[in-house]
Motif scaffolding. Sequence first.
Motif, PDB file in Angstrom:
ATOM      1  N   SER A   1       1.075  -1.137  -0.150  1.00 49.05           N
ATOM      2  CA  SER A   1       0.080  -0.098   0.077  1.00 49.05           C
ATOM      3  C   SER A   1       0.699   1.262   0.102  1.00 49.05           C
ATOM      4  CB  SER A   1      -0.816   0.092   1.255  1.00 49.05           C
ATOM      5  OG  SER A   1      -1.863   1.164   1.182  1.00 49.05           O
ATOM      6  N   SER A   2       0.408   2.053  -0.801  1.00 49.44           N
ATOM      7  CA  SER A   2       1.368   3.617  -0.790  1.00 49.44           C
ATOM      8  C   SER A   2       0.356   4.598  -0.497  1.00 49.44           C
ATOM      9  CB  SER A   2       1.729   3.705  -2.249  1.00 49.44           C
ATOM     10  OG  SER A   2       2.497   4.958  -2.745  1.00 49.44           O
ATOM     11  N   LEU A   3       0.776   5.312   0.566  1.00 43.32           N
ATOM     12  CA  LEU A   3       0.061   6.473   0.845  1.00 43.32           C
ATOM     13  C   LEU A   3      -1.339   6.573   0.933  1.00 43.32           C
ATOM     14  CD1 LEU A   3       2.598   8.994  -0.897  1.00 43.32           C
ATOM     15  CD2 LEU A   3       2.841   8.276   1.467  1.00 43.32           C
ATOM     16  N   ALA A   4      -1.964   5.369   1.634  1.00 42.33           N
ATOM     17  CA  ALA A   4      -3.251   5.503   1.571  1.00 42.33           C
ATOM     18  C   ALA A   4      -3.787   5.138   3.091  1.00 42.33           C
ATOM     19  CB  ALA A   4      -3.952   4.255   0.503  1.00 42.33           C
ATOM     20  N   ILE A   5      -3.142   4.406   3.692  1.00 41.01           N
ATOM     21  CA  ILE A   5      -3.394   3.814   4.971  1.00 41.01           C
ATOM     22  C   ILE A   5      -3.568   4.979   5.923  1.00 41.01           C
ATOM     23  CG2 ILE A   5      -2.627   2.534   7.163  1.00 41.01           C
ATOM     24  CD1 ILE A   5      -1.602   0.548   4.977  1.00 41.01           C
ATOM     25  N   HIS A   6      -3.118   6.166   5.765  1.00 43.97           N
ATOM     26  CA  HIS A   6      -3.488   7.373   6.710  1.00 43.97           C
ATOM     27  C   HIS A   6      -4.948   7.910   6.381  1.00 43.97           C
ATOM     28  CE1 HIS A   6      -0.958   8.963   3.242  1.00 43.97           C
ATOM     29  NE2 HIS A   6      -1.936   9.591   3.346  1.00 43.97           N
TER      30      HIS A   6
ATOM     31  N   ALA B   1       0.630  15.047  12.870  1.00 48.47           N
ATOM     32  CA  ALA B   1       0.318  15.304  14.040  1.00 48.47           C
ATOM     33  C   ALA B   1      -0.354  16.520  14.328  1.00 48.47           C
ATOM     34  CB  ALA B   1       1.852  15.417  15.121  1.00 48.47           C
ATOM     35  N   HIS B   2       0.087  17.665  13.735  1.00 44.50           N
ATOM     36  CA  HIS B   2      -0.639  18.905  14.074  1.00 44.50           C
ATOM     37  C   HIS B   2      -1.746  18.989  13.050  1.00 44.50           C
ATOM     38  CE1 HIS B   2      -1.146  23.341  13.231  1.00 44.50           C
ATOM     39  NE2 HIS B   2      -0.778  23.169  14.693  1.00 44.50           N
ATOM     40  N   GLY B   3      -1.782  18.325  12.025  1.00 46.94           N
ATOM     41  CA  GLY B   3      -3.063  18.521  11.224  1.00 46.94           C
ATOM     42  C   GLY B   3      -3.096  19.424  10.136  1.00 46.94           C
ATOM     43  N   SER B   4      -2.183  20.640  10.334  1.00 46.48           N
ATOM     44  CA  SER B   4      -2.379  21.565   9.230  1.00 46.48           C
ATOM     45  C   SER B   4      -1.343  21.061   7.912  1.00 46.48           C
ATOM     46  CB  SER B   4      -1.497  22.675   9.628  1.00 46.48           C
ATOM     47  OG  SER B   4      -0.122  22.823  10.160  1.00 46.48           O
ATOM     48  N   GLN B   5      -0.311  20.362   8.187  1.00 47.39           N
ATOM     49  CA  GLN B   5       0.487  19.561   7.370  1.00 47.39           C
ATOM     50  C   GLN B   5       1.285  20.815   6.149  1.00 47.39           C
ATOM     51  OE1 GLN B   5      -1.370  16.552   5.106  1.00 47.39           O
ATOM     52  NE2 GLN B   5      -1.164  15.308   6.922  1.00 47.39           N
TER      53      GLN B   5
ATOM     54  N   GLY C   1      -5.995   9.973  16.254  1.00 50.98           N
ATOM     55  CA  GLY C   1      -7.297  10.275  15.634  1.00 50.98           C
ATOM     56  C   GLY C   1      -7.629  11.155  14.431  1.00 50.98           C
ATOM     57  N   LYS C   2      -8.681  11.749  14.179  1.00 57.49           N
ATOM     58  CA  LYS C   2      -9.120  12.034  13.015  1.00 57.49           C
ATOM     59  C   LYS C   2      -8.239  13.673  12.875  1.00 57.49           C
ATOM     60  CE  LYS C   2     -13.410  12.304  11.707  1.00 57.49           C
ATOM     61  NZ  LYS C   2     -14.831  12.378  11.491  1.00 57.49           N
ATOM     62  N   ARG C   3      -7.745  14.000  11.656  1.00 56.75           N
ATOM     63  CA  ARG C   3      -7.252  15.302  11.320  1.00 56.75           C
ATOM     64  C   ARG C   3      -8.030  15.881  10.117  1.00 56.75           C
ATOM     65  NH1 ARG C   3      -5.304  13.911  15.679  1.00 56.75           N
ATOM     66  NH2 ARG C   3      -3.077  14.488  16.360  1.00 56.75           N
ATOM     67  N   GLU C   4      -8.387  16.999  10.172  1.00 53.08           N
ATOM     68  CA  GLU C   4      -8.906  17.659   9.071  1.00 53.08           C
ATOM     69  C   GLU C   4      -8.012  18.533   8.437  1.00 53.08           C
ATOM     70  OE1 GLU C   4     -11.765  17.066   8.020  1.00 53.08           O
ATOM     71  OE2 GLU C   4     -12.583  15.907   9.589  1.00 53.08           O
TER      72      GLU C   4
ATOM     73  N   VAL D   1      -9.767  17.547   3.472  1.00 55.27           N
ATOM     74  CA  VAL D   1      -9.631  16.089   3.442  1.00 55.27           C
ATOM     75  C   VAL D   1      -9.401  15.570   5.141  1.00 55.27           C
ATOM     76  CG1 VAL D   1      -8.351  14.123   2.693  1.00 55.27           C
ATOM     77  CG2 VAL D   1      -8.539  16.233   1.082  1.00 55.27           C
ATOM     78  N   THR D   2     -10.044  14.343   5.147  1.00 52.65           N
ATOM     79  CA  THR D   2      -9.731  13.613   6.500  1.00 52.65           C
ATOM     80  C   THR D   2      -9.092  12.704   6.328  1.00 52.65           C
ATOM     81  OG1 THR D   2     -12.289  14.190   7.026  1.00 52.65           O
ATOM     82  CG2 THR D   2     -11.185  12.387   8.264  1.00 52.65           C
ATOM     83  N   LYS D   3      -7.985  12.993   7.392  1.00 54.60           N
ATOM     84  CA  LYS D   3      -6.726  11.878   7.548  1.00 54.60           C
ATOM     85  C   LYS D   3      -6.628  11.446   8.943  1.00 54.60           C
ATOM     86  CE  LYS D   3      -3.816  13.674   3.808  1.00 54.60           C
ATOM     87  NZ  LYS D   3      -2.767  14.241   3.421  1.00 54.60           N
ATOM     88  N   TYR D   4      -6.293  10.410   9.345  1.00 51.28           N
ATOM     89  CA  TYR D   4      -5.966   9.883  10.611  1.00 51.28           C
ATOM     90  C   TYR D   4      -4.561   9.668  11.079  1.00 51.28           C
ATOM     91  CZ  TYR D   4     -10.877   8.785  10.283  1.00 51.28           C
ATOM     92  OH  TYR D   4     -12.290   8.865   9.951  1.00 51.28           O
ATOM     93  N   HIS D   5      -4.296  10.476  12.341  1.00 48.82           N
ATOM     94  CA  HIS D   5      -2.883  10.315  12.754  1.00 48.82           C
ATOM     95  C   HIS D   5      -2.829   9.373  13.823  1.00 48.82           C
ATOM     96  CE1 HIS D   5       0.698  11.846  14.910  1.00 48.82           C
ATOM     97  NE2 HIS D   5      -0.274  11.935  15.972  1.00 48.82           N
TER      98      HIS D   5
END
Length: 243
Positions: free
Chosen positions: A112-117, A150-154, A176-179, A187-191
Amino acid sequence: MKENKYDNSVFFEKYSEMPRSKYGLSAAGEWEALKRILPEIKDKEVLDLGCGYGWHCKYFADKGASKVIGIDISTKMLELANLKNKASNISYSCIAMEDIDFKDESFDIIFSSLAIHYIKDFDFLVNKIYKLLKKGGNFIFSVEHPIFTAHGSQNWIYNEQGEIEYFPVDNYYYEGKRETNFLGENVTKYHRTLTTYLSTLISNGFKIKNVVEPMPSEKLLNEVLGMKEELRRPMMLIVSVEK
C-alpha cells in the motif's frame, strides 16, 4: 462513511496535475528507498491496497508477478489505471481496503502506498492483511509520517517575508482524525504515533523487517524546486513486515 475525495471532479483534476500523477514512480520522492526493500516479486501473487493510477501494479507486473490485484475506492483512479497501467496479469477492482474479502493466505505480497492514513481502524486492517498473506509473505506500506500528520495543518509556518520558519508538530500523542487541506480541498486523515504503527503490526503476529524515513533522491533534490526543504522534516514513513 468511507471518504472518497478522489472521485470529486475538482479535487481529482488538481491531483492529476501532481508530478507523481503525470510521471509515475520516477517523480515519487520515496520510490528509490521503497524499491530497495521490496521482496522478490517474480511469480508472486500481489495485492495493492489503494492502488490509485496503478503505477506500482505495473511495476510488479513488469517484474514478473504471477498475479496483481489493485483495489481502490475511486472509480476515477481506476479508469486511469486501466488506461495507463494495464497488463494481462493485472486486474483492478473498485473496493475500499477495509472491505477486502479474499480467501485466507491468498497473497505473497500485500502493498500500500500513501493510503493507510485515510483509514480509521488500522488494527482491523492489519488483522485482515495478516490472514490474507501466506506464511512468509510480506506486507509493505508507506504512510504520511506521524510527525507530518500530528498537527493536522500539514503546512510550513512562514515569517512575514514569506520564508519558511519551521514545520509545526503538536498534539502528537492525541491520535485520531485530522482535518487538513490538501490541494486546496478539505480532506480527512488519521494520525497515529510511530509506536502505534509498529506495535499494532507486532501484536497481530508480524515480524518487523524494515523501517525507513525516506529522503528524496539526489536527482529530485537537484531537479525539483523546493525539494530540499523536504530534508527539514520527515514527510513519509515506510514499513515492511513478514508473516
